[in-house]
Design a protein around this motif. Sequence first.
Motif, PDB file in Angstrom:
ATOM      1  N   GLY A   9       0.821  -1.216   0.000  1.00 34.43           N
ATOM      2  CA  GLY A   9       0.000   0.000   0.000  1.00 34.43           C
ATOM      3  C   GLY A   9       0.846   1.253   0.000  1.00 34.43           C
ATOM      4  O   GLY A   9       1.420   1.638  -1.030  1.00 34.43           O
ATOM      5  N   TYR A  10       0.962   1.879   1.169  1.00 34.88           N
ATOM      6  CA  TYR A  10       1.626   3.180   1.302  1.00 34.88           C
ATOM      7  C   TYR A  10       3.024   3.214   0.676  1.00 34.88           C
ATOM      8  O   TYR A  10       3.346   4.122  -0.094  1.00 34.88           O
ATOM      9  CB  TYR A  10       1.745   3.552   2.779  1.00 34.88           C
ATOM     10  CG  TYR A  10       0.427   3.908   3.419  1.00 34.88           C
ATOM     11  CD1 TYR A  10      -0.334   4.975   2.947  1.00 34.88           C
ATOM     12  CD2 TYR A  10      -0.071   3.182   4.493  1.00 34.88           C
ATOM     13  CE1 TYR A  10      -1.547   5.309   3.525  1.00 34.88           C
ATOM     14  CE2 TYR A  10      -1.289   3.504   5.083  1.00 34.88           C
ATOM     15  CZ  TYR A  10      -2.019   4.564   4.593  1.00 34.88           C
ATOM     16  OH  TYR A  10      -3.208   4.882   5.167  1.00 34.88           O
TER      17      TYR A  10
ATOM     18  N   ALA B 168     -12.853  -5.042   9.795  1.00 34.70           N
ATOM     19  CA  ALA B 168     -12.464  -4.508   8.476  1.00 34.70           C
ATOM     20  C   ALA B 168     -12.646  -2.995   8.456  1.00 34.70           C
ATOM     21  O   ALA B 168     -13.541  -2.453   9.115  1.00 34.70           O
ATOM     22  CB  ALA B 168     -13.309  -5.157   7.389  1.00 34.70           C
ATOM     23  N   ALA B 169     -11.779  -2.322   7.707  1.00 36.59           N
ATOM     24  CA  ALA B 169     -11.848  -0.859   7.614  1.00 36.59           C
ATOM     25  C   ALA B 169     -13.247  -0.430   7.172  1.00 36.59           C
ATOM     26  O   ALA B 169     -13.814  -1.064   6.288  1.00 36.59           O
ATOM     27  CB  ALA B 169     -10.803  -0.379   6.617  1.00 36.59           C
ATOM     28  N   TRP B 302      -9.806  -9.211   4.988  1.00 42.26           N
ATOM     29  CA  TRP B 302     -10.796  -8.433   4.235  1.00 42.26           C
ATOM     30  C   TRP B 302     -10.161  -7.209   3.592  1.00 42.26           C
ATOM     31  O   TRP B 302     -10.683  -6.658   2.625  1.00 42.26           O
ATOM     32  CB  TRP B 302     -11.923  -7.953   5.166  1.00 42.26           C
ATOM     33  CG  TRP B 302     -12.828  -9.037   5.607  1.00 42.26           C
ATOM     34  CD1 TRP B 302     -12.744  -9.747   6.763  1.00 42.26           C
ATOM     35  CD2 TRP B 302     -13.969  -9.553   4.909  1.00 42.26           C
ATOM     36  NE1 TRP B 302     -13.751 -10.674   6.819  1.00 42.26           N
ATOM     37  CE2 TRP B 302     -14.518 -10.566   5.691  1.00 42.26           C
ATOM     38  CE3 TRP B 302     -14.564  -9.242   3.678  1.00 42.26           C
ATOM     39  CZ2 TRP B 302     -15.643 -11.283   5.300  1.00 42.26           C
ATOM     40  CZ3 TRP B 302     -15.680  -9.951   3.289  1.00 42.26           C
ATOM     41  CH2 TRP B 302     -16.207 -10.965   4.098  1.00 42.26           C
ATOM     42  N   ASP B 303      -9.089  -6.761   4.147  1.00 40.06           N
ATOM     43  CA  ASP B 303      -8.488  -5.508   3.677  1.00 40.06           C
ATOM     44  C   ASP B 303      -7.196  -5.730   2.890  1.00 40.06           C
ATOM     45  O   ASP B 303      -6.322  -4.869   2.856  1.00 40.06           O
ATOM     46  CB  ASP B 303      -8.198  -4.590   4.879  1.00 40.06           C
ATOM     47  CG  ASP B 303      -9.485  -4.162   5.574  1.00 40.06           C
ATOM     48  OD1 ASP B 303     -10.482  -3.954   4.873  1.00 40.06           O
ATOM     49  OD2 ASP B 303      -9.484  -4.038   6.815  1.00 40.06           O
ATOM     50  N   MET B 304      -7.049  -6.894   2.285  1.00 44.67           N
ATOM     51  CA  MET B 304      -5.807  -7.183   1.558  1.00 44.67           C
ATOM     52  C   MET B 304      -5.867  -6.723   0.095  1.00 44.67           C
ATOM     53  O   MET B 304      -5.173  -7.261  -0.765  1.00 44.67           O
ATOM     54  CB  MET B 304      -5.484  -8.675   1.632  1.00 44.67           C
ATOM     55  CG  MET B 304      -4.888  -9.076   2.977  1.00 44.67           C
ATOM     56  SD  MET B 304      -4.716 -10.847   3.161  1.00 44.67           S
ATOM     57  CE  MET B 304      -3.206 -11.146   2.301  1.00 44.67           C
ATOM     58  N   GLY B 305      -6.708  -5.759  -0.190  1.00 47.78           N
ATOM     59  CA  GLY B 305      -6.734  -5.185  -1.536  1.00 47.78           C
ATOM     60  C   GLY B 305      -7.665  -5.869  -2.519  1.00 47.78           C
ATOM     61  O   GLY B 305      -7.626  -5.567  -3.701  1.00 47.78           O
ATOM     62  N   PRO B 314      -0.351  -3.912  -6.294  1.00 46.30           N
ATOM     63  CA  PRO B 314      -0.530  -3.041  -5.123  1.00 46.30           C
ATOM     64  C   PRO B 314      -1.977  -3.046  -4.665  1.00 46.30           C
ATOM     65  O   PRO B 314      -2.886  -3.216  -5.480  1.00 46.30           O
ATOM     66  CB  PRO B 314      -0.112  -1.664  -5.633  1.00 46.30           C
ATOM     67  CG  PRO B 314      -0.164  -1.751  -7.109  1.00 46.30           C
ATOM     68  CD  PRO B 314       0.053  -3.173  -7.481  1.00 46.30           C
ATOM     69  N   SER B 315      -2.171  -2.879  -3.374  1.00 46.82           N
ATOM     70  CA  SER B 315      -3.532  -2.947  -2.845  1.00 46.82           C
ATOM     71  C   SER B 315      -4.397  -1.811  -3.378  1.00 46.82           C
ATOM     72  O   SER B 315      -5.606  -1.931  -3.460  1.00 46.82           O
ATOM     73  CB  SER B 315      -3.507  -2.962  -1.315  1.00 46.82           C
ATOM     74  OG  SER B 315      -2.640  -1.973  -0.836  1.00 46.82           O
TER      75      SER B 315
END
Lengths: 217, 354
Positions: A9-10, B168-169, B302-305, B314-315
């Motif tokens: 990500g970042y 999860a976000a 859940w937040d792995m892109g 990239p995510s």
Amino acid sequence: MTLLEFARGYAMNWAIVLFIAGMIWRLVGVLLLFRHTDLSRPRNTHTFWGGLRTVFTRFWPHKVFVRPTLFHLATGYVLHVGLLIVIFFFVPHILYFKNLLGVEWPGLPNNAVMVAGVLTLGALVAFLARRLIHPVMRKISGWDDYFSWLVTALPVATGLLAFAHLGLRYETMLAIHILSVALLLAWFPFGKLAHAILFIPSRAQLGAWFQRRGVRA
Amino acid sequence: MKKDQPLIDLLREQGVSRRGFLKFCAVTASMMALPPSMVPAIAKALEQARRPSVIWLSFQECTGCTESLTRSHAPTVENLIFNAISLDYDHTLQAAAGVAAEEARETAMKENWGKYLLVVEGSIPTGNPGFSTIAGVSNVQTLEEVAKGAAAVIAVGSCASYGGLPHAAPNPTGAVQVSDLVKDKPVVNIPGCPPIPVVITGVLTHFLTFGRLPELDSLGRPLAFYGNSIHDRCYRRPFYERGQFAETFDDEGAKKGWCLYRLGCKGPVTYNACATTKWNDGTSFPIESGHGCLGCSQPDFWDMGGFYKALSQPSATPVSGMAAAAGVGVAAGLGAGWLARQRQVEAKEKEDRS
């Protein structure tokens, strides 16, 4: 947030942003420089084609220099062709480019890429050894040379380790590999690695001058 | 069932033969990577084991973990052993009993203080206490109260282990995992969405045999079941090595069983026993059914892109950042170019003057 999430990500996003901003800055800055005024009568006016020709002819030295530069030539080719294969023909890397650019191309079997990776790393080590052993090379080497070597070697080494499932756990090694690529991208425009792109305008400029003056080189 | 009746008697009553029982012990020892010499020890311990009191709390969850267990391939020795524990309280199964169920929990806690096993399903909201309550009591309060007298806590499923979907976000309920709140008791995570039933029985068997929890990895999971990645044990691995990937779920590659990496398989970074233990009585596991691994036993899966995004991608693509970077680059380049030209002009003027 795990290390892998941070890397995917970042870290990678900021590295890409730095790479694009830095590379465009350097290219625009170089292209805007005044050219030296050449007051001599031009021998040839096809300077564009002369410049373009030189971009390609300089991929191989004049025959006089082949023998004296054989080590550099051979190792350089192994390194650059190896990097080309590893970066652009490993399927997971192609998927990365597809995500970024929207285009893809056929990849090579993973084991073939691994062989290329090992040869690339070998060439990098050979170059470093020569730089450290050769007295003249050591004298003219600076911080940029060693740091650029490091940020090039790290992604290759960590990529091989991640692929072979050696060292740390795979997800950690993958995260370190991605972070090392992010470091490479972030450093790329600001050090000697920028030659990978800047060689085109510099060779073209030289070729254009030679063409104008009638130099065959 | 009498509470103090040895487990072996219960199994015998339910028609489990000696051979079947020893087979279970051998399989359990093998799955947990214990030496063959430990099989008699497991058998002996289980024969003498009294039914342990188990309290099963359900917080922010979908009941998928309970469904997975209750609908596992039946009837098996694992199921019977599982049935043979003294499940004194299960919020999901006893919800209709109301106050009586809560009283049963309190009695079980009092009678087995310091010895009962606490199984938790679901994450715990730390935001508004009203987000999730049982009998009017917040989940945080219930967990703290019940965990006090537990011998050990087993977090079943990814929600209890790592927060799961509620975490999860942007995590609206402030969901946390069990080990974020329970600090003074041994906690073992059995993640998965849902987890493999035999992993739960394996952990229970280990606890009954040795009186302690099995060896755990850095994420609190039993190493015996979560020691290898799905990728390492995947039967499609040779296709990965050869660079043969399915590009869609119905192309030639998919029909030939090629690697699902391009379709977003998270097998390389997911640790679980799916590829070896398998599901539905050893029938198959998701990759065998043609779908990539979702990575459900990893934190924040859940937040792995995105489930269908390859691991090397990239995510998130920084499109606006890239455009802004290009703008900044052009501006900086123009500025640098202008400065360089100024310097060139000044140098030329200086040269002309001299």
